[in-house]
Design a protein around this motif. Sequence first.
Motif, PDB file in Angstrom:
ATOM      1  N   LYS A 172       0.883  -1.167   0.000  1.00  0.00           N
ATOM      2  CA  LYS A 172       0.000   0.000   0.000  1.00  0.00           C
ATOM      3  C   LYS A 172       0.925   1.223   0.000  1.00  0.00           C
ATOM      4  N   ILE A 173       0.535   2.263  -0.695  1.00  0.00           N
ATOM      5  CA  ILE A 173       1.433   3.432  -0.760  1.00  0.00           C
ATOM      6  C   ILE A 173       1.458   4.151   0.586  1.00  0.00           C
ATOM      7  N   ILE A 339      -7.848   7.402   1.604  1.00  0.00           N
ATOM      8  CA  ILE A 339      -6.548   7.183   2.278  1.00  0.00           C
ATOM      9  C   ILE A 339      -6.739   6.815   3.752  1.00  0.00           C
ATOM     10  N   PHE A 340      -7.544   7.587   4.461  1.00  0.00           N
ATOM     11  CA  PHE A 340      -7.759   7.329   5.890  1.00  0.00           C
ATOM     12  C   PHE A 340      -9.228   7.009   6.143  1.00  0.00           C
TER      13      PHE A 340
END
Length: 430
Positions: A172-173, A339-340
Amino acid sequence: MDRIRIVGGNELHGVIPISGAKNAALPLMIASLLTDDTLTLENVPHLADVEQLIRILGNHGADISVNGRRERQGESYARTIHFTSRNIVSTTAPYELVSKMRASFWVIGPLLAREGKARVSLPGGCAIGTRPVDLFIDGLTALGANIEIDGGYVNATAPAGGLVGGRYVFPKISVGATHVLMMAATLANGTTVLGNAAREPEVVDLAKCLNAMGAKITGQGTSTITVEGVPSLSGARHRVLPDRIETGTYAMAVAMTGGDVILEDTDASLLETALEAIRRTGAEISETNSGIRIVRNGAGIKPVDIVTDPFPGFPTDLQAQFMGLMTKSSGVSHITETIFENRFMHVQELARLGAKISLSGQTAKVEGVSRLKGAPVMATDLRASVSLVIAGLAAEGETMVSRVYHLDRGFERLEEKLTRCGAHVERVSD
Ligand code: UD1
């Protein structure tokens, strides 16, 4: 505790100087632990997170001196800071220091690479999701480290001859894990290849500084970064790149209030996706010699959908601000956070100002309203707090934002920069 009082309704006109990027300054400061020589950083923003990291680096033995650079009507905006870690006196980063800011966990990379060991408390930081450290652990293990978690601490040790170059493809980035592995690999024996690496401008800035210190890094800014290990690094002088999140935040503030503002000392290429989204709301954005000009006259705010993504996508750190802008759009917009998992805490606070937002999983549906009305609101995290400021600037009457220590972690002289452009924003100390 300080609060910020905003009386909404004024357009913004003038010039806003953009500070050095917090998210570049922090890893750059940490990189100073890789050398016994002096690393000098220019354009370091004066922020609570920077001060906290100065304390953490001091605990490891860094000698730090700050030169205020006087500029712009006698105010010191950018600072030059010298970091010298002649000897590392402690390889432990204790809970009391690390729990306040997630990025301080990143000292694990340089400490392990230079000293062969590190004991670092599991991190804290903004409450915007679980934010685990599995990628750091797996990545450092790929460089030969032995890692154990014990009593809330990550204990890492390198093999007797030091870390060894390896291959690691991030499942995952992760910006932070890319910073740490890149730093650790600079002093490893042999070559490291990092796949699916973060491409954020702050990663490129760190690589540029490390290379100036004698590292051999290529591929930064692409998904594959190659680091050829070297025996040691030297000092260097490096200028922190402009803060793209601050740039985008003020651009959105102008798109919200209307007006004409030049954002100085910044660079449009750092945030093309965000600027494009702001343009689609109806604002005009052009590049100037030293930054960006943003103008919105008369016309209202058009609804625009966005989805956050790693760079070069729409930054998660501008999601809350964009939602603030969309609360006054002329239609319905959808904002999706990828992302979060817990980054919508601003929704209920924006609702206090009259915003109409409903949440479904990771997507917020924002129905624009014609007027917002000032109210007391609470900052919940760094970026969420500034979305309340944006909404407050366009709300009728008074908005009082409490818990502004969140703002102070990431926005340098916010009230002063906005006031100079005609906004009514003041800090109230109780
Ligand atoms: C950095 C930025 C932050 C920004 C974020 C994403 C700094 C100081 N902070 O945070 O402002 O919002 O990038 O652009 O630069 N993850 C894991 N395991 C790990 C590490 C991360 O699952 O070991 C997950 C996180 O929970 C998150 C995602 O990866 O869901 C991206 O996080 P990451 O890029 O690591 O964020 P930070 O580097 O902490």
